[in-house]
Design a protein around this motif. Structure first.
Motif, PDB file in Angstrom:
ATOM      1  N   LEU A   1      25.558 -16.960  22.649  1.00  0.00           N
ATOM      2  CA  LEU A   1      25.331 -16.387  21.322  1.00  0.00           C
ATOM      3  C   LEU A   1      23.853 -16.574  20.966  1.00  0.00           C
TER       4      LEU A   1
ATOM      5  N   VAL B   1      21.776 -14.054  16.093  1.00  0.00           N
ATOM      6  CA  VAL B   1      23.164 -13.699  15.747  1.00  0.00           C
ATOM      7  C   VAL B   1      23.818 -14.868  14.991  1.00  0.00           C
ATOM      8  N   ILE B   2      23.534 -16.089  15.432  1.00  0.00           N
ATOM      9  CA  ILE B   2      24.065 -17.272  14.728  1.00  0.00           C
ATOM     10  C   ILE B   2      23.547 -17.260  13.288  1.00  0.00           C
TER      11      ILE B   2
ATOM     12  N   LEU C   1      34.818 -18.614  19.077  1.00  0.00           N
ATOM     13  CA  LEU C   1      33.574 -19.314  19.384  1.00  0.00           C
ATOM     14  C   LEU C   1      33.937 -20.450  20.353  1.00  0.00           C
TER      15      LEU C   1
ATOM     16  N   TYR D   1      25.972 -22.428  21.701  1.00  0.00           N
ATOM     17  CA  TYR D   1      27.032 -21.602  21.116  1.00  0.00           C
ATOM     18  C   TYR D   1      27.339 -20.411  22.019  1.00  0.00           C
ATOM     19  N   GLU D   2      28.629 -20.058  22.053  1.00  0.00           N
ATOM     20  CA  GLU D   2      29.055 -18.968  22.918  1.00  0.00           C
ATOM     21  C   GLU D   2      30.104 -18.100  22.226  1.00  0.00           C
ATOM     22  N   LEU D   3      30.056 -16.827  22.579  1.00  0.00           N
ATOM     23  CA  LEU D   3      31.091 -15.912  22.101  1.00  0.00           C
ATOM     24  C   LEU D   3      32.099 -15.772  23.233  1.00  0.00           C
TER      25      LEU D   3
END
Ligand SMILES: Nc1ncnc2c1ncn2[C@@H]1O[C@H](COP(=O)(O)OP(=O)(O)OP(=O)(O)O)[C@@H](O)[C@H]1O
Ligand SMILES: [Mg+2]
Length: 343
Positions: A30, A34-35, A107, A165-167
């Motif tokens: 992410l 975008v965060i 997430l 962080y990851e989608l």
């Protein structure tokens, strides 16, 4: 529960270990912008080119009602431009296509389960990045992941572990809620199993209690036990109509995770539950218990607000804008009157 345990329960940590037994998924990093956008309360809808929801407040003269609104009046003319993320958008679209066009988004730890009411389809099924953004921006669970993932950890004085962080995009699967169970593992021993959707009574669970319990125990001992990084954790499973068991998620063993039909006190107090019997304790809602309200109900807001936020009912939105404008004018008039009033 330690911060390290939370880190270990991130999707990207457990997925490679248990890939064979869970729903096909893709993980995208992410980007920071975008965060930032997800945490920004000001903007809700992204005008991405991946969706046909692009709306501009220009002179659109086909609608009578719209003529009533004087967009060009004052500061309302300043068009709010939502940020765009072309590169990220195309990566997301590519991933959605690779997963069959319909995905379930998450997430690192949480899905926006508290926000399904805001989606047009009242579901977490997404087809585009706009769908995902709408859910994520409306979800307290997503905000929790973004702002305080280590909230309930006992080692608060230690520095937060580094993570990215990851989608997470998971292939959409129609899961029947009565087939979902949450399993509690302490010291690598399966001590308790709870029906996940405890608000409903499912007759088949009562009828197949033993088979369900046995199938989950087998699944645990064959594929899960001793394979995870921690010896205490909670895993969610789905038992499909053919009796096959699938892994749905892994969660930290502690307060952040809903203990459903158990209490954290009984789950942590020296394995009391496990000593009472041979296998794990199995709890489900039986017919005598009154069916309870859905736990996410308190996150919902009145239907009118949903219509407004999604633009589902355009006239309602127009009424709402008129109302705010007339109220604004009234209060301005009152202020003026007050100012002009004799001292
Ligand atoms: N791929 C999928 N397709 C459709 N629905 C799904 C999918 N994955 C999960 N679900 C549904 O969404 C629910 C929540 O999913 P998940 O457990 O991943 O979210 P979570 O945020 O980790 O929840 P919790 O906070 O309870 O741990 C599941 O119980 C299941 O009903
Ligand atoms: Mg979970």
């Amino acid at each position: 529960m330690k911060k390290e345990q939370v880190v270990n329960c991130q999707f990207s940590v457990w997925y490679p270990i248990f890939k064979k037994y869970t729903i096909k998924s893709l993980i995208l990093p992410l980007p920071q912008n975008v965060i930032d956008y997800l945490l920004d309360d000001g903007t809700l809808v992204v005008s991405g080119s991946d969706h046909n929801t692009q709306q501009t407040h220009t002179n659109n003269s086909d609608s009578d009602a719209e003529e009533d609104i004087q967009w060009s009046d004052d500061e309302t003319t300043s068009t709010v431009t939502a940020p765009e993320f072309p590169e990220f958008t195309s990566k997301v679209l590519e991933a959605i296509n690779a997963l069959g066009g319909r995905v379930f988004p998450k997430l690192n730890w949480s899905a926006p389960r508290d926000a399904n009411w805001i989606a047009l389809n009242s579901s977490l099924q997404c087809h585009s990045l706009s769908d995902i953004f709408l859910l994520f921006k409306s979800s307290d669970f997503i905000t929790h992941d973004l702002t305080q993932p280590f909230l309930h950890c006992s080692d608060q004085d230690s520095p937060d572990p580094v993570f990215n962080y990851e989608l997470v995009l998971r292939k959409w699967s129609e899961l029947i809620p009565g087939g979902e169970f949450r399993c509690f593992v302490k010291e690598n021993k399966l001590i308790a199993i709870s029906q996940r959707d405890y608000t409903q009574y499912y007759h088949h669970i009562l009828k197949q209690e033993e088979q369900i319990c046995q199938a989950i125990q087998e699944f645990f001992s064959q594929h899960i036990q001793y394979k995870f990084l921690d010896e205490d954790f909670v895993f969610d499973v789905y038992r499909d109509s053919q009796g096959r068991v699938w892994l749905i998620d892994l969660n930290p063993f502690g307060e952040v995770t809903d203990s459903l039909l158990f209490s954290w006190e009984e789950l942590t107090s020296g394995g009391e539950i496990a000593h009472q019997q041979e296998g794990p304790a199995f709890r489900y809602t039986n017919s005598e218990v009154t069916v309870q309200p859905s736990p996410c109900l308190s996150y919902r807001i009145p239907r009118d607000f949903v219509d407004l936020s999604t633009g589902e009912d355009a006239y309602k939105l127009i009424d709402f804008l008129k109302l705010t404008k007339s109220q604004q004018e009234e209060s301005e008039e009152e202020e003026e009157e007050e100012e002009n009033a004799p001292q």
